[in-house]
Design a protein around this motif. Structure first.
Motif, mmCIF file in Angstrom:
data_model
loop_
_atom_site.group_PDB
_atom_site.id
_atom_site.type_symbol
_atom_site.label_atom_id
_atom_site.label_comp_id
_atom_site.label_asym_id
_atom_site.label_seq_id
_atom_site.Cartn_x
_atom_site.Cartn_y
_atom_site.Cartn_z
ATOM 1 N N LYS A 162 -3.010 -129.851 33.685
ATOM 2 C CA LYS A 162 -2.912 -131.289 33.372
ATOM 3 C C LYS A 162 -1.723 -131.954 34.057
ATOM 4 N N GLY A 163 -0.616 -131.248 34.070
ATOM 5 C CA GLY A 163 0.608 -131.815 34.643
ATOM 6 C C GLY A 163 0.526 -132.066 36.145
ATOM 7 N N GLU A 164 -0.488 -131.506 36.790
ATOM 8 C CA GLU A 164 -0.583 -131.619 38.254
ATOM 9 C C GLU A 164 -1.261 -132.903 38.715
ATOM 10 N N LYS A 165 -1.813 -133.652 37.783
ATOM 11 C CA LYS A 165 -2.508 -134.892 38.170
ATOM 12 C C LYS A 165 -1.524 -135.861 38.835
ATOM 13 N N ALA A 166 -0.321 -135.888 38.313
ATOM 14 C CA ALA A 166 0.697 -136.781 38.888
ATOM 15 C C ALA A 166 1.011 -136.392 40.336
ATOM 16 N N ARG A 167 0.987 -135.085 40.605
ATOM 17 C CA ARG A 167 1.240 -134.634 41.988
ATOM 18 C C ARG A 167 0.113 -135.061 42.914
ATOM 19 N N LEU A 168 -1.120 -134.967 42.398
ATOM 20 C CA LEU A 168 -2.261 -135.417 43.196
ATOM 21 C C LEU A 168 -2.145 -136.913 43.487
ATOM 22 N N ASP A 169 -1.756 -137.669 42.450
ATOM 23 C CA ASP A 169 -1.597 -139.120 42.642
ATOM 24 C C ASP A 169 -0.514 -139.405 43.690
ATOM 25 N N GLY A 170 0.542 -138.605 43.635
ATOM 26 C CA GLY A 170 1.627 -138.760 44.612
ATOM 27 C C GLY A 170 1.122 -138.479 46.030
ATOM 28 N N MET A 171 0.284 -137.454 46.158
ATOM 29 C CA MET A 171 -0.286 -137.132 47.479
ATOM 30 C C MET A 171 -1.169 -138.277 47.959
ATOM 31 N N GLN A 172 -2.008 -138.774 47.042
ATOM 32 C CA GLN A 172 -2.946 -139.828 47.443
ATOM 33 C C GLN A 172 -2.198 -141.090 47.859
ATOM 34 N N ALA A 173 -1.079 -141.350 47.194
ATOM 35 C CA ALA A 173 -0.292 -142.539 47.544
ATOM 36 C C ALA A 173 0.173 -142.471 49.004
ATOM 37 N N LYS A 174 0.403 -141.262 49.488
ATOM 38 C CA LYS A 174 0.816 -141.102 50.883
ATOM 39 C C LYS A 174 -0.375 -141.027 51.836
ATOM 40 N N LEU A 175 -1.455 -140.413 51.360
ATOM 41 C CA LEU A 175 -2.611 -140.216 52.246
ATOM 42 C C LEU A 175 -3.534 -141.436 52.279
ATOM 43 N N LYS A 176 -3.524 -142.162 51.168
ATOM 44 C CA LYS A 176 -4.326 -143.392 51.028
ATOM 45 C C LYS A 176 -5.818 -143.168 51.320
ATOM 46 N N THR A 177 -6.369 -142.103 50.770
ATOM 47 C CA THR A 177 -7.810 -141.853 50.937
ATOM 48 C C THR A 177 -8.540 -142.179 49.629
ATOM 49 N N ASP A 178 -9.838 -142.365 49.733
ATOM 50 C CA ASP A 178 -10.632 -142.656 48.531
ATOM 51 C C ASP A 178 -10.859 -141.403 47.689
ATOM 52 N N TYR A 179 -10.846 -140.244 48.364
ATOM 53 C CA TYR A 179 -11.091 -138.991 47.643
ATOM 54 C C TYR A 179 -10.124 -137.892 48.105
ATOM 55 N N LEU A 180 -9.760 -137.058 47.148
ATOM 56 C CA LEU A 180 -9.071 -135.808 47.484
ATOM 57 C C LEU A 180 -10.016 -134.682 47.074
ATOM 58 N N PHE A 181 -10.315 -133.824 48.013
ATOM 59 C CA PHE A 181 -11.155 -132.666 47.699
ATOM 60 C C PHE A 181 -10.225 -131.455 47.691
ATOM 61 N N VAL A 182 -9.855 -131.037 46.478
ATOM 62 C CA VAL A 182 -8.889 -129.941 46.346
ATOM 63 C C VAL A 182 -9.650 -128.620 46.244
ATOM 64 N N VAL A 183 -9.240 -127.640 47.042
ATOM 65 C CA VAL A 183 -9.953 -126.348 47.031
ATOM 66 C C VAL A 183 -8.989 -125.172 46.812
ATOM 67 N N TRP A 184 -9.539 -124.131 46.242
ATOM 68 C CA TRP A 184 -8.803 -122.885 46.026
ATOM 69 C C TRP A 184 -9.734 -121.707 46.345
ATOM 70 N N THR A 185 -9.134 -120.582 46.689
ATOM 71 C CA THR A 185 -9.895 -119.336 46.723
ATOM 72 C C THR A 185 -9.304 -118.431 45.642
ATOM 73 N N SER A 186 -10.136 -117.567 45.112
ATOM 74 C CA SER A 186 -9.595 -116.642 44.111
ATOM 75 C C SER A 186 -10.239 -115.275 44.279
ATOM 76 N N ASP A 187 -9.512 -114.273 43.852
ATOM 77 C CA ASP A 187 -10.055 -112.903 43.822
ATOM 78 C C ASP A 187 -10.636 -112.435 45.148
#
Lengths: 194, 216
Positions: free
Chosen positions: B107-132
């Motif tokens: 939950k606490g990471e939403k602010a970081r995403l908003d901070g990224m978007q403020a710099k990138l100024k895109t309509d969408y952020l597609f966040v990806v991870w790999t696991s295992d």
């Protein structure tokens, strides 16, 4: 135990020790001088954690401490390195991929970035270390794969490389010529990388 | 022969379970199927600094640039605009994740995403991870065997300016080892696995968003 079985057991033990020794010597290279004529002239050195993971930073810190205790170099404390460079940082390392093992490719290192780091730190040697891959078992790091390169400021750049656990002893040297291009001599080399 | 046959069945079962992730194979799915994904700009964000996730985000960026009508930021552009990139986005605790609408970041990471978007100024952020990321060895009882690679893929599509997560990815992919033949390496095999996963994500995303590049 009958003598024949005992002899067989000894033989198996010897073979096992031999295999172990061969695998260790063939694959573990803590530090490989590339140029046999290399004479270290510098006095100051900084170890740089070239990736931003906690384990990479911990390895750089441990290495710094070890060099401070055991060498004659003036080794820059990690705190100072971190402050100067603004840790955490990520530098393109000398590998093509690093999932389970490191597939080294020394042409891939971001030498330009290393050079700017060297200028910022103002040291004779930068020892950049990457730990891009680890094996985790029960949520604890079981083995860490690392590769490092040492860069010398004088007479162009040279580096020594080592990889641990991956066990590929690579020998590479880089010389800067005419200030504009870098030639990488590797084996029969050289290859132009910039 | 019977042993080998039963072993193959077991292996197939394991692979199916891994691939399905206990029945889930969602390269891309909206939380609410009535949500309209408008065409605009998108940045693929690597959710951590691992080699696999970084490569996945590169491949997904390439796929979207080639196939979509979106304006897709390159990974270099993202790095230049954000300064420090990639960063590790803290993952949500498994027990706090809604199975039907999974949001993988804490939950606490939403602010970081908003901070990224403020710099990138895109309509969408597609966040990806790999696991295992796994190397799986299977040895047949009567000789021989095989090596495969497996990776779990996770993603979230975050929409702006409303700053809300509207979609997710959750699937696994595997690939048999082909390395060591014809100069190929293990890294090549895993890269192929990740590229294949990115392709699958992109195709599903674009079909849902109806944002395929128009045919020339």
């Amino acid at each position: 135990m009958i003598p024949k079985e005992r002899a067989m057991e000894r033989c198996i033990r010897k073979i096992a020790i031999l295999v172990l020794l061969i695998s260790l010597t063939a694959c573990f290279s803590p530090f490989t001088p590339i140029d046999q004529d290399f004479r270290p002239k510098g006095k100051t050195l900084a170890v740089v954690a070239a990736l931003d993971s906690d384990e990479n930073i911990a390895v750089a810190a441990a290495m710094t401490e070890s060099l401070r205790k055991n060498s004659r170099y003036q080794v820059m404390p990690q705190r100072q390195v971190a402050q100067t460079l603004g840790y955490p940082i990520r530098i393109q390392g000398p590998f093509k991929s690093a999932y389970f093992e490191i597939e080294t490719d020394y042409k891939k290192t971001d030498v330009k970035r290393i050079r700017s780091i060297q200028q910022k730190l103002g040291v004779d040697y930068v020892y950049a270390i990457w730990t891009p891959s680890s094996t985790v078992y029960n949520e604890k790091i079981h083995s860490l794969h690392a590769v490092g390169q040492m860069f010398e400021r004088h007479r162009g750049i040279r580096f020594q490389a080592y990889s641990r656990k991956n066990r590929h002893a690579e020998t590479v040297s880089v010389q800067e010529r005419e200030g504009t291009s870098l030639h990488l001599a590797r084996g029969a080399g050289p290859y132009r990388i910039k | 022969m019977n042993n080998r046959f039963s072993f193959r069945i077991c292996f197939a079962f394991i692979v199916v379970v891994l691939l399905a992730g206990c029945g889930v194979h969602k390269p891309f799915a909206l939380f609410d199927e009535t949500t309209q994904v408008k065409k605009g700009s998108v940045a693929v964000i690597s959710g951590d600094g691992s080699e696999a996730t970084v490569m996945l985000s590169r491949y997904l960026t390439e796929e979207l640039r080639q196939k979509s009508a979106f304006r897709v930021l390159s990974q270099e552009e993202i790095e230049r605009k954000l300064g420090k990139y990639p960063v590790d986005l803290k993952r949500a605790a498994p027990e706090s994740i809604d199975v039907d609408k999974p949001v993988w970041y804490a939950k606490g990471e939403k602010a970081r995403l908003d901070g990224m978007q403020a710099k990138l100024k895109t309509d969408y952020l597609f966040v990806v991870w790999t696991s295992d990321l796994q190397r799986v060895f299977v040895r047949y009882q009567n000789g021989g065997g095989k090596v495969s690679y497996y990776a779990g893929i996770l993603g979230n599509l975050h929409e702006y300016p409303r700053s809300r997560t509207i979609a997710y990815s959750n699937f696994g992919n595997s690939k048999d080892q082909s390395c060591c033949l014809f100069g190929k390496s293990e890294g090549d095999d895993i890269n192929a696995l990740l590229k294949d996963s990115a392709e699958e994500m992109a195709e599903k995303f674009l079909s849902v968003a109806k944002a395929e590049k128009p045919a020339k």
